[in-house]
Design a protein around this motif. Structure first.
Motif, short mmCIF file in Angstrom:
data_model
loop_
_atom_site.label_atom_id
_atom_site.label_comp_id
_atom_site.label_asym_id
_atom_site.label_seq_id
_atom_site.Cartn_x
_atom_site.Cartn_y
_atom_site.Cartn_z
N GLY A 53 0.82 -1.21 0.00
CA GLY A 53 0.00 0.00 0.00
C GLY A 53 0.84 1.26 0.00
N LEU A 54 1.88 1.28 0.85
CA LEU A 54 2.78 2.43 0.87
C LEU A 54 3.54 2.57 -0.45
CD1 LEU A 54 4.30 2.24 4.47
CD2 LEU A 54 2.66 3.92 3.59
N ALA A 55 3.90 1.45 -1.06
CA ALA A 55 4.63 1.52 -2.33
C ALA A 55 3.77 2.16 -3.40
CB ALA A 55 5.05 0.10 -2.75
N VAL A 56 2.50 1.77 -3.51
CA VAL A 56 1.61 2.36 -4.51
C VAL A 56 1.44 3.85 -4.25
CG1 VAL A 56 -0.75 2.38 -5.38
CG2 VAL A 56 0.39 0.21 -4.95
N ILE A 57 1.22 4.22 -3.00
CA ILE A 57 1.01 5.63 -2.67
C ILE A 57 2.26 6.46 -3.00
CG2 ILE A 57 0.63 7.24 -0.76
CD1 ILE A 57 -1.11 5.09 0.54
N LEU A 58 3.42 5.98 -2.60
CA LEU A 58 4.65 6.73 -2.81
C LEU A 58 4.96 6.90 -4.30
CD1 LEU A 58 6.98 5.30 -0.01
CD2 LEU A 58 6.00 7.60 -0.14
N VAL A 59 4.82 5.82 -5.08
CA VAL A 59 5.16 5.91 -6.50
C VAL A 59 4.18 6.81 -7.25
CG1 VAL A 59 5.31 4.57 -8.63
CG2 VAL A 59 6.36 3.71 -6.55
N VAL A 60 2.90 6.67 -6.97
CA VAL A 60 1.91 7.50 -7.66
C VAL A 60 2.10 8.98 -7.29
CG1 VAL A 60 -0.55 8.02 -7.83
CG2 VAL A 60 0.23 5.66 -7.91
N CYS A 61 2.30 9.26 -6.01
CA CYS A 61 2.55 10.65 -5.60
C CYS A 61 3.84 11.18 -6.20
CB CYS A 61 2.60 10.74 -4.08
SG CYS A 61 1.01 10.49 -3.25
N ALA A 62 4.86 10.33 -6.32
CA ALA A 62 6.12 10.75 -6.90
C ALA A 62 5.95 11.13 -8.37
CB ALA A 62 7.16 9.64 -6.76
N PHE A 63 5.24 10.33 -9.15
CA PHE A 63 5.02 10.66 -10.55
C PHE A 63 4.18 11.93 -10.69
CE2 PHE A 63 6.36 6.31 -11.68
CZ PHE A 63 7.17 6.61 -12.76
N ASN A 64 3.19 12.10 -9.83
CA ASN A 64 2.40 13.33 -9.87
C ASN A 64 3.25 14.55 -9.54
OD1 ASN A 64 -0.07 12.19 -10.64
ND2 ASN A 64 -0.60 11.68 -8.53
N ALA A 65 4.16 14.41 -8.57
CA ALA A 65 5.05 15.52 -8.23
C ALA A 65 5.99 15.84 -9.38
CB ALA A 65 5.85 15.17 -6.97
N ILE A 66 6.50 14.79 -10.06
CA ILE A 66 7.35 15.03 -11.22
C ILE A 66 6.57 15.75 -12.31
CG2 ILE A 66 8.62 13.88 -13.08
CD1 ILE A 66 9.33 11.69 -11.07
N GLY A 67 5.32 15.34 -12.54
CA GLY A 67 4.50 16.00 -13.54
C GLY A 67 4.26 17.46 -13.21
N ASP A 68 3.98 17.76 -11.94
CA ASP A 68 3.81 19.17 -11.54
C ASP A 68 5.09 19.96 -11.74
OD1 ASP A 68 1.16 18.83 -10.85
OD2 ASP A 68 1.61 18.31 -8.76
N GLY A 69 6.23 19.34 -11.39
CA GLY A 69 7.49 20.04 -11.58
C GLY A 69 7.82 20.29 -13.03
N LEU A 70 7.56 19.31 -13.90
CA LEU A 70 7.80 19.51 -15.33
C LEU A 70 6.87 20.56 -15.91
CD1 LEU A 70 8.27 15.79 -16.45
CD2 LEU A 70 10.03 17.57 -16.32
N ARG A 71 5.63 20.58 -15.46
CA ARG A 71 4.69 21.58 -15.95
C ARG A 71 5.15 22.98 -15.58
NH1 ARG A 71 -0.97 20.56 -13.64
NH2 ARG A 71 0.15 21.14 -11.76
N ASP A 72 5.63 23.16 -14.36
CA ASP A 72 6.14 24.47 -13.95
C ASP A 72 7.43 24.82 -14.68
OD1 ASP A 72 4.00 24.63 -12.24
OD2 ASP A 72 5.12 23.96 -10.48
N ALA A 73 8.27 23.80 -14.92
CA ALA A 73 9.56 24.07 -15.58
C ALA A 73 9.38 24.51 -17.02
CB ALA A 73 10.44 22.81 -15.52
N PHE A 74 8.39 23.95 -17.70
CA PHE A 74 8.15 24.28 -19.11
C PHE A 74 7.21 25.44 -19.30
CE2 PHE A 74 9.45 19.75 -19.78
CZ PHE A 74 10.55 20.03 -20.58
N ASP A 75 6.63 25.96 -18.21
CA ASP A 75 5.66 27.05 -18.32
C ASP A 75 6.41 28.36 -18.61
OD1 ASP A 75 3.52 28.71 -18.24
OD2 ASP A 75 3.05 28.43 -16.12
N VAL A 76 6.28 28.87 -19.83
CA VAL A 76 7.01 30.08 -20.21
C VAL A 76 6.47 31.30 -19.51
CG1 VAL A 76 7.61 29.17 -22.47
CG2 VAL A 76 5.48 30.40 -22.21
#
Length: 303
Positions: free
Chosen positions: A276-299
């Motif tokens: 359960g912790l593994a699923v939560i951590l990995v999904v939250c990690a990918f969502n955090a990466i997506g948020d970071g990439l969205r902010d990084a590419f936002d001109v």
């Protein structure tokens, strides 16, 4: 006689160096902005650690996940079995590693497949416009109206999919949202001057899409892919939790959750808490990466 200065050369200095291209500068700026996002960096670190844990760990922590051993059923965590054993004597830590291989492989492959299909569909629909765009997007609207989990349950009830089957099924039910994002991006890009110039000099529609529209949509595509991977991992967990995922002796984190649910009521927490912790951590990690990439590419946020 004074020397002739080269363009861009300051008096008293050597020859002018070539200025970095806009693409290199934009990439460096995006990386710098991503690195400043601590949550995104932490998410990337979590994903890397889980990849090492699942794919390198079994070579360091060798366990038998095929044969049953009834003499060590439901053992609590100890020095011999760091996370205890399950109902058939399998080492739970080793099973967590092998289950993570299936979850991560299916999630990554299905996320990439869904993004590729959605990118091609959305770019063609947005660039073509007119009745072609209307017809293609009505297909997308109809697909979005049907819950993906319902489709997965129906297909899983009809057949027993393996890992390739899960990747294909998840990819075919998850491409709808990326297609809408890429279509919206294409609608703005197809009216840019460089695309109109290419069409004016006789360039083909295929060249306009592959050389201008898609390369300038990379930021949207990458961000969409990260969220698709997170969604695919969750869908795999849902289906496997209901007993319709990969079949034993193979497993994934959702299957481990399903197997450990009844045992949790008996106090054997080690059968349900780690997956359960593994699923939560990995999904939250990918969502955090997506948020970071969205902010990084936002001109709009670049200074």
């Amino acid at each position: 006689m004074s020397a002739v200065l080269q363009p861009g050369q300051v008096p008293g200095t050597g020859p002018a160096t070539e200025a970095p291209t806009a693409g290199v500068t934009g990439t460096r700026l995006a990386v710098r902005r991503f690195a400043r996002n601590r949550l995104a960096v932490a998410g990337l670190a979590v994903v890397v650690l889980f990849l090492l844990f699942c794919f390198v760990g079994p070579h360091l922590y060798v366990t038998d996940q095929t044969h049953t051993e009834l003499s060590r059923v439901n053992l609590p965590p100890s020095a011999a079995h760091l996370l205890g054993t399950d109902a058939v004597g399998h080492d739970e830590l080793g099973r967590l590693m092998y289950g993570g291989q299936v979850s991560l492989l299916v999630g990554l492959a299905a996320g990439v497949l869904a993004t590729v299909i959605g990118t091609l569909w959305g770019s063609v629909a947005g660039y073509a416009g007119g009745w072609i765009d209307a017809a293609m997007m009505r297909v997308v609207d109809a697909g979005i109206a049907i819950p993906a989990l319902f489709v997965l349950l129906v297909i899983s009830a009809i057949t027993t999919p393996g890992v390739p089957g899960l990747v294909l099924i998840l990819g075919l039910v998850s491409w709808l949202v990326p297609s809408r994002l890429i279509r919206a991006e294409t609608l703005t890009l197809k009216n840019r001057d460089y695309v109109l110039t290419l069409r004016a000099i006789g360039g083909t529609h295929t060249r306009a899409i592959t050389r201008h529209v898609l390369p300038n949509s990379v930021s949207t595509i990458v961000v969409a892919a990260t969220f698709q991977v997170a969604d695919a991992i969750l869908l795999v967990a849902y289906v496997s939790y209901l007993g319709l995922g990969v079949q034993p002796p193979a497993t994934d984190w959702g299957g481990m959750l399903s197997a450990g649910l009844t045992a949790a009521y008996s106090g054997r927490w080690w059968l349900i808490l780690p997956p359960g912790l593994a699923v939560i951590l990995v999904v939250c990690a990918f969502n955090a990466i997506g948020d970071g990439l969205r902010d990084a590419f936002d001109v709009r946020g670049r200074g």
